[in-house]
Design a protein around this motif. Structure first.
Motif, PDB file in Angstrom:
ATOM      1  N   THR A 143       0.834  -1.206   0.000  1.00  0.00           N
ATOM      2  CA  THR A 143       0.000   0.000   0.000  1.00  0.00           C
ATOM      3  C   THR A 143       0.869   1.257   0.000  1.00  0.00           C
ATOM      4  O   THR A 143       0.617   2.195  -0.762  1.00  0.00           O
ATOM      5  N   GLU A 144       1.892   1.272   0.826  1.00  0.00           N
ATOM      6  CA  GLU A 144       2.784   2.432   0.878  1.00  0.00           C
ATOM      7  C   GLU A 144       3.493   2.638  -0.457  1.00  0.00           C
ATOM      8  O   GLU A 144       3.679   3.766  -0.909  1.00  0.00           O
ATOM      9  N   LYS A 202       1.108   4.164  -2.954  1.00  0.00           N
ATOM     10  CA  LYS A 202       0.841   5.581  -2.648  1.00  0.00           C
ATOM     11  C   LYS A 202       1.874   6.515  -3.273  1.00  0.00           C
ATOM     12  O   LYS A 202       1.636   7.716  -3.392  1.00  0.00           O
ATOM     13  N   ARG A 203       3.003   5.986  -3.692  1.00  0.00           N
ATOM     14  CA  ARG A 203       4.042   6.815  -4.308  1.00  0.00           C
ATOM     15  C   ARG A 203       3.646   7.262  -5.716  1.00  0.00           C
ATOM     16  O   ARG A 203       4.227   8.188  -6.266  1.00  0.00           O
ATOM     17  N   VAL A 238      -2.479   8.973  -6.199  1.00  0.00           N
ATOM     18  CA  VAL A 238      -2.942   7.803  -5.452  1.00  0.00           C
ATOM     19  C   VAL A 238      -2.785   8.076  -3.961  1.00  0.00           C
ATOM     20  O   VAL A 238      -1.674   8.246  -3.464  1.00  0.00           O
ATOM     21  N   GLY A 239      -3.922   8.105  -3.286  1.00  0.00           N
ATOM     22  CA  GLY A 239      -3.927   8.296  -1.840  1.00  0.00           C
ATOM     23  C   GLY A 239      -4.021   6.956  -1.136  1.00  0.00           C
ATOM     24  O   GLY A 239      -3.994   5.884  -1.761  1.00  0.00           O
ATOM     25  N   THR A 240      -4.179   6.999   0.170  1.00  0.00           N
ATOM     26  CA  THR A 240      -4.215   5.785   0.976  1.00  0.00           C
ATOM     27  C   THR A 240      -5.344   4.852   0.568  1.00  0.00           C
ATOM     28  O   THR A 240      -5.137   3.652   0.370  1.00  0.00           O
ATOM     29  N   SER A 256      -7.108   4.669  -2.270  1.00  0.00           N
ATOM     30  CA  SER A 256      -6.906   4.104  -3.612  1.00  0.00           C
ATOM     31  C   SER A 256      -5.820   3.039  -3.591  1.00  0.00           C
ATOM     32  O   SER A 256      -5.952   1.987  -4.231  1.00  0.00           O
ATOM     33  N   ALA A 257      -4.752   3.298  -2.876  1.00  0.00           N
ATOM     34  CA  ALA A 257      -3.660   2.332  -2.780  1.00  0.00           C
ATOM     35  C   ALA A 257      -4.138   1.043  -2.119  1.00  0.00           C
ATOM     36  O   ALA A 257      -3.790  -0.060  -2.555  1.00  0.00           O
ATOM     37  N   GLN A 258      -4.958   1.168  -1.082  1.00  0.00           N
ATOM     38  CA  GLN A 258      -5.503  -0.017  -0.423  1.00  0.00           C
ATOM     39  C   GLN A 258      -6.394  -0.808  -1.379  1.00  0.00           C
ATOM     40  O   GLN A 258      -6.306  -2.044  -1.431  1.00  0.00           O
TER      41      GLN A 258
END
Length: 195
Positions: free
Chosen positions: A10-11, A14-15, A19-21, A23-25
């Protein structure tokens, strides 16, 4: 969310720009729950690209070779040099089908407030390339953002000082937009009507 590996994925996601938290999840969960072969394919492709893709020695775009295919294409017009901010901008210009010259990719734009100065964007390499004796016109195709305008102005002054013909994309490209996201017809008209 549990597990160090899932959190690390997820982290990493996010890069990506935009893409925020959450969306990454969602992406991480989708890949692991519904598309594990796609996750493996993505991981391998990303690993290969990081390993093999560098920058062209002449224009600084992405390339797996020392000199990219556009710079080594003898049918391109070597007297015209189009300066763009990013490889994505170069790709958009190419998709328009209206430019047959060569490119120089700055890898960014001036942003004095963020500490990005003229030396940070490859201006010295651009000046060397533009003064190679072949280039007759430099087309500044930076974005019409505040930073893009500052970049175009600074480069224009430096290039004109060396006796080069400098043009700028026409204002058909919407103000505040990045060239990468402009429709192809607008890019074609902006090139045809450059000043």
């Amino acid at each position: 969310m549990s597990g160090k590996s899932l959190q690390a994925l997820t982290e990493a996601l996010k890069r990506l720009p935009g893409v925020g938290t959450r969306s990454a999840q969602r992406m991480a969960h989708h890949l692991l729950q519904h598309d594990r072969p796609g996750a493996t394919l993505l991981a391998r492709a990303l690993d290969a690209a990081v390993e093999r893709v560098g920058h062209c020695e002449r224009c600084h775009t992405f390339s797996e070779e020392r000199i990219c295919s556009l710079c080594s294409d003898p049918t391109r017009d070597a007297t015209a040099l189009c300066v763009v901010e990013t490889p994505a901008d170069q790709a958009a210009m190419e998709r328009s089908g209206s430019y047959r010259g060569l490119y120089f990719v700055l890898q960014g734009r001036l942003s004095p407030l963020d500490g990005v100065g003229i030396e940070s964007i490859g201006a010295q390499a651009l000046l060397l390339r533009a003064c190679d004796g072949q280039v007759g016109e430099v087309i500044l195709a930076t974005g019409f953002t505040a930073e893009g305008e500052v970049t175009a102005h600074a480069l224009s002054e430096a290039l004109k000082h060396r006796g080069l013909k400098v043009t700028r994309l026409a204002r058909g490209v919407p103000v505040g937009s990045d060239i990468e996201f402009v429709d192809l017809g607008t890019i074609a008209h902006a090139l045809a009507d450059r000043r």
